[in-house]
Motif scaffolding. Structure first.
Motif, PDB file in Angstrom:
ATOM      1  N   GLU A   5       0.626  -1.344   0.067  1.00  0.00           N
ATOM      2  CA  GLU A   5       0.047  -0.085  -0.017  1.00  0.00           C
ATOM      3  C   GLU A   5       0.991   1.044   0.019  1.00  0.00           C
ATOM      4  O   GLU A   5       0.701   2.422  -0.616  1.00  0.00           O
ATOM      5  CB  GLU A   5      -0.952  -0.162   1.138  1.00  0.00           C
ATOM      6  CG  GLU A   5      -1.928   1.013   1.189  1.00  0.00           C
ATOM      7  CD  GLU A   5      -3.039   1.137   0.191  1.00  0.00           C
ATOM      8  OE1 GLU A   5      -3.181   2.001  -0.599  1.00  0.00           O
ATOM      9  OE2 GLU A   5      -3.836  -0.312  -0.185  1.00  0.00           O
ATOM     10  N   GLN A   6       2.147   1.089   0.798  1.00  0.00           N
ATOM     11  CA  GLN A   6       2.879   2.330   0.678  1.00  0.00           C
ATOM     12  C   GLN A   6       3.488   2.750  -0.565  1.00  0.00           C
ATOM     13  O   GLN A   6       3.500   3.690  -1.322  1.00  0.00           O
ATOM     14  CB  GLN A   6       3.907   2.326   1.627  1.00  0.00           C
ATOM     15  CG  GLN A   6       5.119   3.280   1.823  1.00  0.00           C
ATOM     16  CD  GLN A   6       5.988   2.983   2.486  1.00  0.00           C
ATOM     17  OE1 GLN A   6       6.157   1.869   3.099  1.00  0.00           O
ATOM     18  NE2 GLN A   6       6.987   4.049   2.836  1.00  0.00           N
ATOM     19  N   LEU A   7       3.849   1.646  -1.440  1.00  0.00           N
ATOM     20  CA  LEU A   7       4.418   1.643  -2.840  1.00  0.00           C
ATOM     21  C   LEU A   7       3.172   2.375  -3.672  1.00  0.00           C
ATOM     22  O   LEU A   7       3.282   3.027  -4.571  1.00  0.00           O
ATOM     23  CB  LEU A   7       4.827   0.521  -3.349  1.00  0.00           C
ATOM     24  CG  LEU A   7       5.347   0.544  -4.666  1.00  0.00           C
ATOM     25  CD1 LEU A   7       6.654   1.623  -4.780  1.00  0.00           C
ATOM     26  CD2 LEU A   7       5.938  -0.822  -5.173  1.00  0.00           C
ATOM     27  N   ALA A   8       1.923   1.865  -3.512  1.00  0.00           N
ATOM     28  CA  ALA A   8       0.796   2.214  -4.298  1.00  0.00           C
ATOM     29  C   ALA A   8       0.498   3.891  -3.776  1.00  0.00           C
ATOM     30  O   ALA A   8       0.036   4.630  -4.907  1.00  0.00           O
ATOM     31  CB  ALA A   8      -0.415   1.422  -3.996  1.00  0.00           C
ATOM     32  N   VAL A  30      -3.150  -3.659  -7.435  1.00  0.00           N
ATOM     33  CA  VAL A  30      -4.063  -2.365  -8.096  1.00  0.00           C
ATOM     34  C   VAL A  30      -3.117  -1.854  -9.255  1.00  0.00           C
ATOM     35  O   VAL A  30      -2.135  -1.720  -9.281  1.00  0.00           O
ATOM     36  CB  VAL A  30      -4.090  -1.346  -6.882  1.00  0.00           C
ATOM     37  CG1 VAL A  30      -2.677  -0.865  -6.426  1.00  0.00           C
ATOM     38  CG2 VAL A  30      -5.129  -0.427  -7.456  1.00  0.00           C
ATOM     39  N   CYS A  31      -4.039  -1.887 -10.100  1.00  0.00           N
ATOM     40  CA  CYS A  31      -3.374  -1.186 -11.526  1.00  0.00           C
ATOM     41  C   CYS A  31      -4.078   0.377 -11.756  1.00  0.00           C
ATOM     42  O   CYS A  31      -5.157   0.647 -11.192  1.00  0.00           O
ATOM     43  CB  CYS A  31      -3.693  -1.901 -12.532  1.00  0.00           C
ATOM     44  SG  CYS A  31      -2.956  -3.364 -12.825  1.00  0.00           S
ATOM     45  N   ASP A  45       5.228  -6.646  -3.728  1.00  0.00           N
ATOM     46  CA  ASP A  45       6.141  -5.427  -3.535  1.00  0.00           C
ATOM     47  C   ASP A  45       6.939  -5.154  -4.744  1.00  0.00           C
ATOM     48  O   ASP A  45       7.961  -4.762  -4.775  1.00  0.00           O
ATOM     49  CB  ASP A  45       7.252  -6.099  -2.237  1.00  0.00           C
ATOM     50  CG  ASP A  45       6.696  -6.114  -1.099  1.00  0.00           C
ATOM     51  OD1 ASP A  45       5.854  -5.117  -0.815  1.00  0.00           O
ATOM     52  OD2 ASP A  45       7.208  -6.978  -0.198  1.00  0.00           O
ATOM     53  N   SER A  46       6.181  -5.275  -5.991  1.00  0.00           N
ATOM     54  CA  SER A  46       6.811  -4.821  -7.147  1.00  0.00           C
ATOM     55  C   SER A  46       6.076  -3.833  -7.954  1.00  0.00           C
ATOM     56  O   SER A  46       4.768  -3.891  -7.743  1.00  0.00           O
ATOM     57  CB  SER A  46       7.192  -6.000  -8.040  1.00  0.00           C
ATOM     58  OG  SER A  46       8.051  -6.981  -7.440  1.00  0.00           O
ATOM     59  N   ASP A  82      11.290  -4.446  -9.013  1.00  0.00           N
ATOM     60  CA  ASP A  82      11.414  -4.847  -7.621  1.00  0.00           C
ATOM     61  C   ASP A  82      11.204  -3.284  -6.742  1.00  0.00           C
ATOM     62  O   ASP A  82      11.767  -2.198  -6.930  1.00  0.00           O
ATOM     63  CB  ASP A  82      12.643  -5.655  -7.090  1.00  0.00           C
ATOM     64  CG  ASP A  82      12.284  -6.072  -5.567  1.00  0.00           C
ATOM     65  OD1 ASP A  82      11.812  -6.915  -5.335  1.00  0.00           O
ATOM     66  OD2 ASP A  82      13.324  -5.378  -4.679  1.00  0.00           O
ATOM     67  N   GLU A  83      10.605  -3.379  -5.510  1.00  0.00           N
ATOM     68  CA  GLU A  83      10.632  -2.141  -4.711  1.00  0.00           C
ATOM     69  C   GLU A  83      12.024  -1.725  -4.080  1.00  0.00           C
ATOM     70  O   GLU A  83      12.251  -0.435  -4.308  1.00  0.00           O
ATOM     71  CB  GLU A  83       9.922  -2.561  -3.551  1.00  0.00           C
ATOM     72  CG  GLU A  83       9.704  -1.566  -2.420  1.00  0.00           C
ATOM     73  CD  GLU A  83       9.043  -2.203  -0.972  1.00  0.00           C
ATOM     74  OE1 GLU A  83       8.433  -1.133  -0.515  1.00  0.00           O
ATOM     75  OE2 GLU A  83       9.493  -3.094  -0.829  1.00  0.00           O
TER      76      GLU A  83
END
Length: 112
Positions: A5-8, A30-31, A45-46, A82-83
């Motif tokens: 969610e943080q990356l999103a 999620v896209c 996480d990608s 990758d994150e």
């Protein structure tokens, strides 16, 4: 495994100036669709980046991503990042810019 969610949220922030953004649950995450076309996704996480076959070859040679394979089929326009490769805003913006640059060339999926 749920998506990061943080990356999103970082992707949402990076795309906030785009006029037509839609979020859709896909690929176990999620896209983000730009102009009704899949642009970038968060899967676990990608990042799943739609950057086009030509740019994907360039990035794959750098070794900072992996090719997307779906049901044994190579998805030539897509790479996973990758994150760890997008820890800074500059790194994330690089990938977002590649996705946005390819978006006008990408084909929209057929409506069901």
């Amino acid at each position: 495994m749920p998506y990061n969610e943080q990356l999103a949220n970082r992707v949402r922030e990076a795309l906030m100036d785009e006029p037509i953004i839609e979020e859709k649950k896909m690929f176990q995450g999620v896209c983000f669709l730009v102009d009704n076309k899949m642009c970038v996704c968060i899967s676990k996480d990608s990042l799943l980046c739609r950057i086009g076959e030509q740019q994907a070859h360039i990035e794959l040679e750098k070794g900072n991503c992996t090719q997307m394979i779906n049901n044994g089929r190579v998805m030539k326009d897509f790479v996973y990042v990758d994150e760890m490769e997008v820890e800074t805003t500059k790194e994330l913006n690089y990938w977002i810019a590649l996705c946005l640059a390819f978006n006008p060339l990408a084909k929209a999926s057929k409506k069901k």
